[in-house]
Motif scaffolding. Structure first.
Motif, short mmCIF file in Angstrom:
data_model
loop_
_atom_site.label_atom_id
_atom_site.label_comp_id
_atom_site.label_asym_id
_atom_site.label_seq_id
_atom_site.Cartn_x
_atom_site.Cartn_y
_atom_site.Cartn_z
N THR A 1 5.75 -13.49 7.00
CA THR A 1 6.23 -14.82 6.65
C THR A 1 7.72 -14.70 5.96
O THR A 1 8.76 -15.22 6.28
CB THR A 1 5.50 -16.10 5.78
N GLU B 1 11.50 -15.55 7.09
CA GLU B 1 12.54 -16.57 6.31
C GLU B 1 13.90 -15.72 5.57
O GLU B 1 14.88 -16.10 5.83
CB GLU B 1 11.72 -16.84 4.91
N LEU C 1 11.48 -22.98 8.03
CA LEU C 1 11.07 -22.20 6.95
C LEU C 1 12.32 -21.38 6.32
O LEU C 1 11.93 -21.05 4.86
CB LEU C 1 10.36 -20.68 7.81
N ASP D 1 5.99 -24.02 7.34
CA ASP D 1 5.70 -23.15 8.27
C ASP D 1 4.93 -23.63 9.44
O ASP D 1 3.81 -24.46 9.09
CB ASP D 1 4.77 -21.98 7.73
#
Length: 327
Positions: free
Chosen positions: A102, A106, A174, A195
Motif C-alpha cells: 500500500t 501511495e 489512496l 483503499d
C-alpha cells in the motif's frame, strides 16, 4: 517515481548520482551503477539511491547485484515505499504477491500527481476515460445516475466525463496529492482517501461504480469486487478497465506481475470474479488503452450489472464475446 531524483542530503553524493543518471540515459548502465555506488559510499543510508542502484544494476545485466540492492531497501524501509519487493518478484527471486505494498502505491501516485495528466494524455495517449464513458453510455442509455463512485479517481480525468450524468459524484483515492489535484477541478461532491480493498458500505448505495486504470495497482481483485458489490444497489453498474496479457479463455496465468510493476489480468479471470460476486457482464471489449515506451498496452474495458442475487449472475463457462474496440 523511480526515475525521479530525490536528494541524498549531501552535495557531492548528489552530483555523483546526477552523473550516474546521465550515464544511464546515455545507455552505459554499468558505468551508471558504478557511479551510484560511489554516491552510496558517501551516504550509505540513502534508500532512494539504493533502489535506483538496483534498477541500474538490472539494466546492466547484473541481476544478483540488483537483487542485493533491493533487499537492502527492504531492510531499511519495511513499508516498501519504492516497491523493492515487487522488483524481486518480477525477477522471479520471490513469489508473485497478491497485491503491491500500500505504501508503494501511495508514494508512487503522490510523486506522479504534479505531472500525471501531462504524461498520460500528452505522452502516453491514455484513453481509458474515453472508452469507459462510451461503454457506460451504451449500457445505460440516457440514464442519469443518482450516486456515482469514482474509485481511484486520481486527478479527476474520469470524473470530468461523469459529472454531467450524475447528481452526486464521489471520488476515492489512496493518494493525498492526487486528491488535492482532483479538488482543484471542483467537479466532485465529495472526495475521500481510501483503499479499494478496504471500502466501507455506503449509507446510500451507488448506482454506478467506476474504476479507471485502477486494478493494475491492486493485483488480486477478489476483495475489491466484493467491496464494489456491497456498494452497489441491485441493477447498478460497475465499469472498469484492466490491462491484459493474453487473448482469451482459461489460463493458468490469470494474474501476472509485469516488469512495469503493474498487474495484468486475463479475461477469464475477470469473468470468473464477476460471476462470483453477482455481476452480469454487459460489455467486455479489448482495446489499446495507452502506450508505454512506445509500445501499445492492451486492456479490457468492462461494464457489468449487479444482479439482485449472486445466483442470477451468468456462468463464466458461457461468456459473452470479447470484442475488439475500435481505436
Amino acid at each position: 517515481m523511480t526515475r525521479a531524483f530525490l536528494s541524498s542530503g549531501d552535495l557531492i553524493a548528489d552530483r555523483r548520482s546526477h552523473y550516474a543518471e546521465m550515464m544511464f540515459e546515455a545507455g552505459d548502465h554499468a558505468a551508471a551503477a558504478d557511479l551510484m555506488r560511489q554516491a552510496l559510499e558517501i551516504v550509505p543510508d540513502w534508500v532512494p539511491g539504493l533502489f535506483r542502484l538496483g534498477e541500474m544494476e538490472e539494466k546492466a545485466g547484473r541481476l544478483e547485484a540488483a537483487a542485493e540492492a533491493w533487499r537492502g531497501v527492504l531492510r531499511a524501509d519495511a513499508q516498501d515505499r519504492f516497491g523493492a519487493s515487487l522488483k524481486l518478484a518480477s525477477l522471479g527471486l520471490t513469489a508473485q504477491p497478491d497485491a503491491p505494498p500500500t505504501a508503494y502505491v501511495e508514494t508512487l501516485f503522490d510523486s506522479y500527481a504534479p505531472t500525471f495528466e501531462t504524461a498520460l494524455i500528452g505522452k502516453l495517449d491514455y484513453r481509458v476515460p474515453e472508452f469507459l464513458a462510451e461503454a457506460i453510455a451504451q449500457a445505460g442509455g440516457e440514464r442519469r445516475f443518482r450516486h456515482v463512485v469514482d474509485l481511484g479517481c486520481g486527478t479527476g480525468l474520469m470524473g470530468e466525463r461523469l459529472r454531467a450524468s450524475t447528481s452526486f459524484l464521489e471520488g476515492i483515492d489512496l493518494s493525498d496529492a492526487m486528491l488535492r489535484k482532483a479538488e482543484e477541478k471542483q467537479i466532485y461532491d465529495r472526495l475521500e482517501k481510501g483503499d479499494v480493498n478496504e471500502l466501507e458500505k455506503p449509507t446510500i448505495p451507488a448506482d454506478l461504480v467506476v474504476a479507471a486504470d485502477v486494478f493494475v495497482y491492486v493485483g488480486n481483485l477478489d476483495r475489491a469486487f466484493a467491496n464494489v458489490s456491497g456498494m452497489l444497489e441491485p441493477g447498478g453498474l460497475f465499469a472498469f478497465s484492466v490491462e491484459t496479457h493474453e487473448t482469451d479463455g482459461p489460463s493458468e496465468e490469470e494474474l501476472v506481475l509485469q516488469p512495469s510493476l503493474r498487474f495484468t489480468h486475463s479475461a477469464f479471470y475477470i469473468r470468473r470474479l464477476l460471476e462470483r460476486h453477482g455481476f452480469e457482464p454487459l460489455e467486455m471489449s479489448r482495446a489499446v488503452i495507452r502506450y508505454d515506451r512506445g509500445e501499445p498496452l492492451t486492456g479490457i474495458v468492462t461494464v457489468a450489472r449487479r444482479a439482485a442475487l449472486v445466483a442470477m449472475a451468468g456462468s463464466p463457462d458461457e461468456p459473452i464475446a470479447l470484442e475488439e474496440r475500435p481505436n
